[in-house]
Design a protein around this motif. Structure first.
Motif, PDB file in Angstrom:
ATOM      1  N   PRO A  94       7.454  -3.525  -0.954  1.00 17.01           N
ATOM      2  CA  PRO A  94       6.792  -2.833   0.162  1.00 17.01           C
ATOM      3  C   PRO A  94       5.314  -2.594  -0.088  1.00 17.01           C
ATOM      4  O   PRO A  94       4.508  -2.674   0.846  1.00 17.01           O
ATOM      5  CB  PRO A  94       7.576  -1.520   0.282  1.00 17.01           C
ATOM      6  CG  PRO A  94       8.233  -1.341  -1.050  1.00 17.01           C
ATOM      7  CD  PRO A  94       8.486  -2.709  -1.583  1.00 17.01           C
ATOM      8  N   ARG A 143       3.512  -5.586   0.701  1.00 15.55           N
ATOM      9  CA  ARG A 143       3.719  -5.919   2.120  1.00 15.55           C
ATOM     10  C   ARG A 143       4.491  -7.234   2.287  1.00 15.55           C
ATOM     11  O   ARG A 143       4.247  -7.995   3.226  1.00 15.55           O
ATOM     12  CB  ARG A 143       2.380  -5.973   2.866  1.00 15.55           C
ATOM     13  CG  ARG A 143       1.732  -4.599   3.035  1.00 15.55           C
ATOM     14  CD  ARG A 143       0.369  -4.673   3.665  1.00 15.55           C
ATOM     15  NE  ARG A 143      -0.605  -5.239   2.737  1.00 15.55           N
ATOM     16  CZ  ARG A 143      -1.842  -5.607   3.057  1.00 15.55           C
ATOM     17  NH1 ARG A 143      -2.261  -5.482   4.307  1.00 15.55           N
ATOM     18  NH2 ARG A 143      -2.659  -6.099   2.142  1.00 15.55           N
ATOM     19  N   ALA A 166       8.092  -6.938   1.638  1.00 15.07           N
ATOM     20  CA  ALA A 166       9.455  -6.500   1.927  1.00 15.07           C
ATOM     21  C   ALA A 166       9.734  -6.710   3.410  1.00 15.07           C
ATOM     22  O   ALA A 166       8.829  -6.631   4.248  1.00 15.07           O
ATOM     23  CB  ALA A 166       9.630  -5.034   1.553  1.00 15.07           C
ATOM     24  N   PHE A 192      11.195  -5.804   7.011  1.00 13.26           N
ATOM     25  CA  PHE A 192      11.493  -4.624   7.827  1.00 13.26           C
ATOM     26  C   PHE A 192      11.906  -5.031   9.244  1.00 13.26           C
ATOM     27  O   PHE A 192      11.722  -6.177   9.663  1.00 13.26           O
ATOM     28  CB  PHE A 192      10.268  -3.713   7.903  1.00 13.26           C
ATOM     29  CG  PHE A 192      10.010  -2.936   6.639  1.00 13.26           C
ATOM     30  CD1 PHE A 192      10.584  -1.689   6.450  1.00 13.26           C
ATOM     31  CD2 PHE A 192       9.197  -3.454   5.634  1.00 13.26           C
ATOM     32  CE1 PHE A 192      10.351  -0.971   5.282  1.00 13.26           C
ATOM     33  CE2 PHE A 192       8.966  -2.738   4.466  1.00 13.26           C
ATOM     34  CZ  PHE A 192       9.539  -1.496   4.289  1.00 13.26           C
ATOM     35  N   TYR A 243       4.556  -3.674   9.915  1.00 11.90           N
ATOM     36  CA  TYR A 243       3.658  -2.918   9.036  1.00 11.90           C
ATOM     37  C   TYR A 243       2.477  -2.397   9.860  1.00 11.90           C
ATOM     38  O   TYR A 243       1.929  -3.124  10.706  1.00 11.90           O
ATOM     39  CB  TYR A 243       3.120  -3.815   7.921  1.00 11.90           C
ATOM     40  CG  TYR A 243       4.090  -4.116   6.811  1.00 11.90           C
ATOM     41  CD1 TYR A 243       4.046  -3.408   5.608  1.00 11.90           C
ATOM     42  CD2 TYR A 243       5.043  -5.123   6.932  1.00 11.90           C
ATOM     43  CE1 TYR A 243       4.926  -3.682   4.574  1.00 11.90           C
ATOM     44  CE2 TYR A 243       5.934  -5.407   5.907  1.00 11.90           C
ATOM     45  CZ  TYR A 243       5.866  -4.683   4.729  1.00 11.90           C
ATOM     46  OH  TYR A 243       6.738  -4.962   3.705  1.00 11.90           O
ATOM     47  N   ASN A 266      14.484  -4.361  -0.462  1.00 13.56           N
ATOM     48  CA  ASN A 266      13.632  -3.182  -0.344  1.00 13.56           C
ATOM     49  C   ASN A 266      13.554  -2.651   1.083  1.00 13.56           C
ATOM     50  O   ASN A 266      13.743  -1.472   1.333  1.00 13.56           O
ATOM     51  CB  ASN A 266      12.213  -3.505  -0.830  1.00 13.56           C
ATOM     52  CG  ASN A 266      11.966  -3.104  -2.278  1.00 13.56           C
ATOM     53  OD1 ASN A 266      12.269  -1.987  -2.663  1.00 13.56           O
ATOM     54  ND2 ASN A 266      11.440  -4.014  -3.066  1.00 13.56           N
ATOM     55  N   GLY A 267      13.229  -3.537   2.026  1.00 15.00           N
ATOM     56  CA  GLY A 267      13.037  -3.118   3.405  1.00 15.00           C
ATOM     57  C   GLY A 267      14.354  -2.968   4.148  1.00 15.00           C
ATOM     58  O   GLY A 267      15.377  -3.555   3.775  1.00 15.00           O
ATOM     59  N   PHE A 316      13.773   1.505   1.309  1.00 18.48           N
ATOM     60  CA  PHE A 316      13.582   1.875   2.702  1.00 18.48           C
ATOM     61  C   PHE A 316      14.887   1.780   3.486  1.00 18.48           C
ATOM     62  O   PHE A 316      14.896   1.414   4.658  1.00 18.48           O
ATOM     63  CB  PHE A 316      12.472   1.026   3.322  1.00 18.48           C
ATOM     64  CG  PHE A 316      11.103   1.480   2.903  1.00 18.48           C
ATOM     65  CD1 PHE A 316      10.413   2.433   3.641  1.00 18.48           C
ATOM     66  CD2 PHE A 316      10.522   1.000   1.749  1.00 18.48           C
ATOM     67  CE1 PHE A 316       9.160   2.876   3.248  1.00 18.48           C
ATOM     68  CE2 PHE A 316       9.266   1.419   1.345  1.00 18.48           C
ATOM     69  CZ  PHE A 316       8.580   2.367   2.098  1.00 18.48           C
ATOM     70  N   HIS A 354       2.656   3.409   0.819  1.00 17.10           N
ATOM     71  CA  HIS A 354       3.774   3.406   1.763  1.00 17.10           C
ATOM     72  C   HIS A 354       3.436   4.191   3.031  1.00 17.10           C
ATOM     73  O   HIS A 354       3.819   3.790   4.132  1.00 17.10           O
ATOM     74  CB  HIS A 354       5.029   3.985   1.105  1.00 17.10           C
ATOM     75  CG  HIS A 354       5.532   3.181  -0.054  1.00 17.10           C
ATOM     76  ND1 HIS A 354       5.373   1.813  -0.128  1.00 17.10           N
ATOM     77  CD2 HIS A 354       6.196   3.544  -1.179  1.00 17.10           C
ATOM     78  CE1 HIS A 354       5.919   1.377  -1.254  1.00 17.10           C
ATOM     79  NE2 HIS A 354       6.416   2.402  -1.909  1.00 17.10           N
ATOM     80  N   ARG A 398       3.678   2.009   6.199  1.00 18.06           N
ATOM     81  CA  ARG A 398       4.909   2.224   6.953  1.00 18.06           C
ATOM     82  C   ARG A 398       4.906   3.497   7.791  1.00 18.06           C
ATOM     83  O   ARG A 398       5.811   3.688   8.615  1.00 18.06           O
ATOM     84  CB  ARG A 398       6.103   2.287   5.982  1.00 18.06           C
ATOM     85  CG  ARG A 398       6.313   1.060   5.118  1.00 18.06           C
ATOM     86  CD  ARG A 398       6.498  -0.214   5.919  1.00 18.06           C
ATOM     87  NE  ARG A 398       7.402  -0.038   7.047  1.00 18.06           N
ATOM     88  CZ  ARG A 398       7.521  -0.930   8.019  1.00 18.06           C
ATOM     89  NH1 ARG A 398       6.793  -2.022   8.024  1.00 18.06           N
ATOM     90  NH2 ARG A 398       8.357  -0.714   9.019  1.00 18.06           N
TER      91      ARG A 398
END
Length: 547
Positions: A301, A304, A306, A308, A312, A353-354, A386, A416, A420
């Motif tokens: 993360p 940048r 990871a 999601f 971002y 992670n994400g 996350f 973070h 995020r």
């Protein structure tokens, strides 16, 4: 007992870690590398013989040896030969000029000749002032006559100078591999900044290892570093073929002073199986065990990379808009990887992670385990930083152990928040919610991504304080005892070694650590200042402060 004890420990706070709440014993008796009695001093004294060593703890604290839930042990072998560029307080890498100056100093002080590869670790782009990031030209200016590789703090990438790019065949014609990132020089196609994820894997897989004459010396030094931090079992996540051959040779030479558990990386699994058939897995041979398989499905993360489900706030590493990050592999590949490991019947360690990557793993699990979604398959989800609150019930349902990474609340919280937003950042590594849901989460350092410091890791889980002094998720703080569980008995559960490790219990290995203070009795903010005084592996001292 037919024979007298080898040693009796008494006179301090002996925390057994055997229950849901703290339990203390007056004495511990050790014989032949195992714990043969835990209880009152009067009973322990009856086991004393002429050769028994009596160890008065003098008010100090004894715990079961700390178990490393996830790190990159093989990388620790070469760390002593590399330059530390962590940002303060863990290193000197506060900005680009400092990094350049340190590289020059490192070459001069170590008498490194022109043409030799120079490696550094710990570069954190998220703390560089004013967004001024390290690039190829900076490294060329600092060390024009050496190939230079400066590893990103995530271990998922690096910045290279021109000679290093030439060494690994990178140029303007190099295409970015799917799932990878190559930061290019603005207005050109020249590799310039960070090279990350799948674009970095070929470089990472070919980094130099110690020679056969060096590997024992380096391994002992690395294991002493773990022992200095109270660790009696180390973890190597994403073990490559060349790495496991080093581990095997060192083990057969009888050089291991701690246990090492290796998790072969999925892309090299078949090659490793050809040398180490599955019948050899799951049991220690000369203190080395192949524990299962590692699969990585997204990046970091702070880097940048990871994956999601929402963009971002700061875009992608190369300035991409509406950037969600990327899965390391397409969903079909992830499905196939997970299915293969399940069919092998060995533990799976999966890096995600994400929240998007965690969803991707759930899809892969639901595809591969459709016949029985809730069977215990010994799955550990590494990082899970996350994870959304609504994802926690699936961890429970699918019997997935999360191994969290609370050190991010200190080292990377500001990044973070920027990347995020505050709401997501305040929920990173939700250790408390996982415990309240009935899970047995573990906690790890991910060394060498973060420094190897188990007491600081415990401090981070209990206090969740950032570099700037802000509390990152008050409602995810855990008690000191819960934090200790996440580095002892819960890790034993993660490794299916509850019968051997993780608590001071009769019949288990005498893997023990002695601290100068009791983490359950000091002020929570003082936990990070506790000192490891001694570490014992199977009853033998492998580290003693000042010894």
């Amino acid at each position: 007992m037919k024979k007298s004890a080898d040693a009796i420990y008494y006179g301090g706070d002996i925390i057994t870690m055997g229950g849901d709440n703290a339990e203390y014993a007056e004495a511990v008796v050790v014989k032949d590398g195992k714990i043969v009695f835990v209880g009152d001093m009067e009973s322990a004294s009856k086991m004393k013989g002429g050769s028994t060593e009596m160890h008065n703890l003098e008010g100090k604290t004894m715990l079961p040896g700390f178990l490393d839930a996830h790190s990159h042990y093989i990388s620790s072998l070469s760390v002593a030969k590399q330059l530390n560029l962590y940002p303060p307080p863990s290193g000197p890498g506060k900005d680009v000029p400092s990094i350049m100056a340190e590289l020059k100093r490192f070459k001069a002080e170590n008498n490194i000749q022109d043409g030799e590869l120079i490696q550094a670790y710990g570069y954190d782009d998220t703390v560089m002032p004013d967004g001024r990031l390290l690039n190829r030209d900076d490294l060329n200016e600092a060390l024009p006559n050496n190939p230079v590789l400066v590893g990103h703090v995530s271990m998922h990438g690096a910045v290279l100078n021109s000679l290093a790019m030439e060494k690994w065949g990178l140029n303007e014609k190099t295409e970015t591999a799917p799932g990878g990132v190559i930061v290019r020089k603005p207005g050109t196609n020249e590799p310039y900044g960070l090279i990350m994820e799948t674009a970095y894997l070929p470089i990472f897989g070919s980094l130099p290892l110690p020679t056969k004459t060096e590997e024992i010396e380096w391994s002992i030094a690395a294991q002493r570093m773990y022992a200095e931090n109270g660790i009696t079992t180390a973890h190597d996540g994403a073990t490559h073929f060349n790495d496991i051959m080093v581990l095997d040779r060192v083990s057969k030479a009888g050089a291991n002073i701690i246990d090492v558990i290796a998790y072969p990386f999925i892309t090299e699994l078949d090659t490793i199986l050809s040398e180490f058939p599955i019948e050899l897995w799951g049991k220690y041979q000369d203190r080395l065990k192949i524990g299962g398989v590692k699969v990585t499905i997204d990046g970091s993360p702070q880097g940048r990379t990871a994956a999601f489900t929402s963009p971002y706030l700061t875009g992608g590493p190369s300035g991409e808009k509406d950037w969600l990050g990327k899965l390391t592999f397409p969903q079909k590949f992830i499905n196939d990887f997970v299915k293969k490991v399940y069919e092998m019947g060995v533990p799976l360690n999966l890096h995600a992670n994400g929240d998007g990557a965690i969803d991707a793993f759930f899809r892969a699990h639901e595809n591969a385990a459709a016949d029985d979604l809730t069977k215990n398959r010994n799955i550990t989800l590494i990082h899970g930083q996350f994870a959304r609150k609504d994802q926690i019930p699936k961890f429970v349902k699918y019997q997935i152990t999360p191994s969290f990474y609370t050190l991010h609340t200190y080292y990377f919280a500001d990044a973070h928040i920027a990347n995020r937003g505050r709401e997501q950042a305040m929920y990173i590594s939700p250790l408390k919610d996982a415990i309240d849901a009935g899970l047995k989460p573990t906690n790890h350092t991910d060394f060498v991504v973060a420094p190897l410091d188990q007491l600081f890791m415990l401090w981070s889980a209990v206090n969740r304080i950032s570099r700037n002094g802000e509390v990152i998720g008050e409602n995810q703080k855990v008690t000191p005892y819960e934090g200790l569980q996440a580095m002892t008995i819960n890790v034993a559960h993660q490794y299916q070694e509850e019968n051997l490790k993780g608590s001071i219990t009769q019949g288990k290995l005498a893997d023990l650590v002695i601290l100068d203070k009791n983490p359950l009795k000091v002020e929570p903010v003082a936990i990070k200042d506790i000192i490891v005084l001694e570490t014992l592996k199977e009853g033998k001292t492998i580290y003693k402060r000042g010894g």
